[in-house]
Design a protein around this motif. Structure first.
Motif, PDB file in Angstrom:
ATOM      1  N   TYR A 109      18.349 -12.807  12.418  1.00 56.31           N
ATOM      2  CA  TYR A 109      16.928 -13.105  12.251  1.00 56.31           C
ATOM      3  C   TYR A 109      16.181 -11.978  11.555  1.00 56.31           C
ATOM      4  O   TYR A 109      15.064 -12.158  11.123  1.00 56.31           O
ATOM      5  CB  TYR A 109      16.267 -13.359  13.603  1.00 56.31           C
ATOM      6  N   ASP A 110      16.783 -10.812  11.496  1.00 56.03           N
ATOM      7  CA  ASP A 110      16.142  -9.660  10.876  1.00 56.03           C
ATOM      8  C   ASP A 110      16.839  -9.326   9.565  1.00 56.03           C
ATOM      9  O   ASP A 110      17.663  -8.416   9.499  1.00 56.03           O
ATOM     10  CB  ASP A 110      16.182  -8.452  11.829  1.00 56.03           C
ATOM     11  N   GLN A 170       0.821  -1.219   0.000  1.00 62.73           N
ATOM     12  CA  GLN A 170       0.000   0.000   0.000  1.00 62.73           C
ATOM     13  C   GLN A 170       0.854   1.269   0.000  1.00 62.73           C
ATOM     14  O   GLN A 170       0.324   2.377  -0.025  1.00 62.73           O
ATOM     15  CB  GLN A 170      -0.913   0.016   1.228  1.00 62.73           C
ATOM     16  N   GLY A 171       2.161   1.119   0.080  1.00 62.67           N
ATOM     17  CA  GLY A 171       3.053   2.274   0.063  1.00 62.67           C
ATOM     18  C   GLY A 171       3.169   2.988   1.405  1.00 62.67           C
ATOM     19  O   GLY A 171       3.595   4.143   1.452  1.00 62.67           O
ATOM     20  N   LEU A 172       2.820   2.304   2.515  1.00 61.63           N
ATOM     21  CA  LEU A 172       2.901   2.911   3.834  1.00 61.63           C
ATOM     22  C   LEU A 172       4.194   2.556   4.565  1.00 61.63           C
ATOM     23  O   LEU A 172       4.602   3.261   5.482  1.00 61.63           O
ATOM     24  CB  LEU A 172       1.705   2.486   4.693  1.00 61.63           C
ATOM     25  N   VAL A 173       4.807   1.451   4.162  1.00 62.02           N
ATOM     26  CA  VAL A 173       6.026   0.956   4.799  1.00 62.02           C
ATOM     27  C   VAL A 173       7.049   0.639   3.722  1.00 62.02           C
ATOM     28  O   VAL A 173       6.712   0.094   2.673  1.00 62.02           O
ATOM     29  CB  VAL A 173       5.746  -0.309   5.652  1.00 62.02           C
ATOM     30  N   SER A 174       8.298   0.979   4.011  1.00 63.70           N
ATOM     31  CA  SER A 174       9.394   0.711   3.090  1.00 63.70           C
ATOM     32  C   SER A 174      10.355  -0.298   3.728  1.00 63.70           C
ATOM     33  O   SER A 174      10.900  -0.037   4.801  1.00 63.70           O
ATOM     34  CB  SER A 174      10.128   2.019   2.798  1.00 63.70           C
ATOM     35  N   PRO A 175      10.568  -1.460   3.084  1.00 60.63           N
ATOM     36  CA  PRO A 175      11.535  -2.418   3.610  1.00 60.63           C
ATOM     37  C   PRO A 175      12.934  -2.117   3.084  1.00 60.63           C
ATOM     38  O   PRO A 175      13.096  -1.509   2.020  1.00 60.63           O
ATOM     39  CB  PRO A 175      11.036  -3.756   3.063  1.00 60.63           C
ATOM     40  N   ARG A 176      13.949  -2.511   3.831  1.00 59.87           N
ATOM     41  CA  ARG A 176      15.336  -2.352   3.401  1.00 59.87           C
ATOM     42  C   ARG A 176      16.140  -3.520   3.962  1.00 59.87           C
ATOM     43  O   ARG A 176      15.821  -4.030   5.026  1.00 59.87           O
ATOM     44  CB  ARG A 176      15.894  -1.036   3.919  1.00 59.87           C
ATOM     45  N   LYS A 177      17.179  -3.911   3.261  1.00 58.69           N
ATOM     46  CA  LYS A 177      18.028  -4.993   3.755  1.00 58.69           C
ATOM     47  C   LYS A 177      18.494  -4.651   5.168  1.00 58.69           C
ATOM     48  O   LYS A 177      18.880  -3.538   5.459  1.00 58.69           O
ATOM     49  CB  LYS A 177      19.232  -5.182   2.840  1.00 58.69           C
TER      50      LYS A 177
END
Length: 169
Positions: free
Chosen positions: A106-107, A92-99
Motif C-alpha cells: 500500500y506504500d 515546495q521542496g520540503l519533502v522528498s518522495p522515493r519509491k
C-alpha cells in the motif's frame, strides 16, 4: 495547531505561517536527532494511519482537535486533504518522495524531509510539549517498525473507519 498546544491561538501565525495540515504533516514526518529513528516515513497508507492515530491521541493529550477529517476507505481511515498536503510539501521542496519498499504494497512511495523541511519541522517540534513529542515518537516508531501493533492501535481508535474487522498488512 501549535497555538492550540500552547493555549494561544495566535502563536501559529508567528511560528511558520503554514496551515494546520502542513504543520501536522511536517511534525509526523520529522525524526528528531535524539530519537535516532528511521529517516523515512512509509507512504500514503502508513502516513494516513499515523495522522489518524496522532489526531486521536493529540486530542486526548491537548483537549484540542487536529485538522484532519477522516473517512472510511478500503484501507482504513483516509483524508484526501492529507494527500494533497504531502504533494504540496513536495512541490515546495520540503519533502522528498522515493519509491517505497516492496514489503508494503500500500506504500508505493516513502517520504523524507529535505534539509529545508527538517529545519521547519524542528522548529515546530521544539514548540510542542514533551508529552506531544513522546506521542509523536511512539507513533513514528510504531508506523515504521511495528506495523501490526500500529494497525491494531488505529483500528482500536476508530473501528468504524475500517471496512474489515481488522486490516492486516
Amino acid at each position: 495547531m501549535i497555538g492550540g498546544i500552547l493555549g494561544d491561538s495566535d502563536v501559529i501565525e508567528s511560528l511558520t505561517g503554514r496551515n494546520d495540515y502542513e504543520e501536522f504533516t511536517l511534525l509526523l514526518l520529522y525524526d528528531p536527532p535524539e530519537e535516532n529513528g528511521p529517516d523515512r516515513m512509509p507512504g500514503p497508507f502508513t502516513l494516513s494511519l499515523a495522522a489518524f492515530v496522532f489526531d486521536r491521541k493529540y486530542e486526548l493529550v491537548t483537549q484540542h482537535s487536529a485538522p484532519f477529517e477522516f473517512d472510511s476507505s478500503d484501507r482504513g481511515p483516509s483524508d484526501p486533504e492529507l494527500e494533497e498536503t504531502v504533494d504540496s510539501l513536495v512541490s515546495q521542496g520540503l519533502v522528498s518522495p522515493r519509491k517505497g519498499d516492496d514489503d508494503r504494497p500500500y506504500d508505493n512511495i516513502s517520504y523524507k524531509l529535505t534539509p529545508k523541511g527538517e529545519a521547519e519541522a524542528a522548529e515546530l517540534y521544539d514548540s510542542v510539549s514533551e508529552r506531544v513529542q513522546g506521542e509523536l515518537a511512539d507513533i513514528r516508531h510504531s508506523a515504521v517498525e511495528e506495523m501490526s501493533h500500529f494497525v491494531l492501535d488505529a483500528h482500536t481508535l476508530g473501528p468504524d473507519l475500517f471496512d474489515e474487522p481488522l486490516i492486516r498488512t
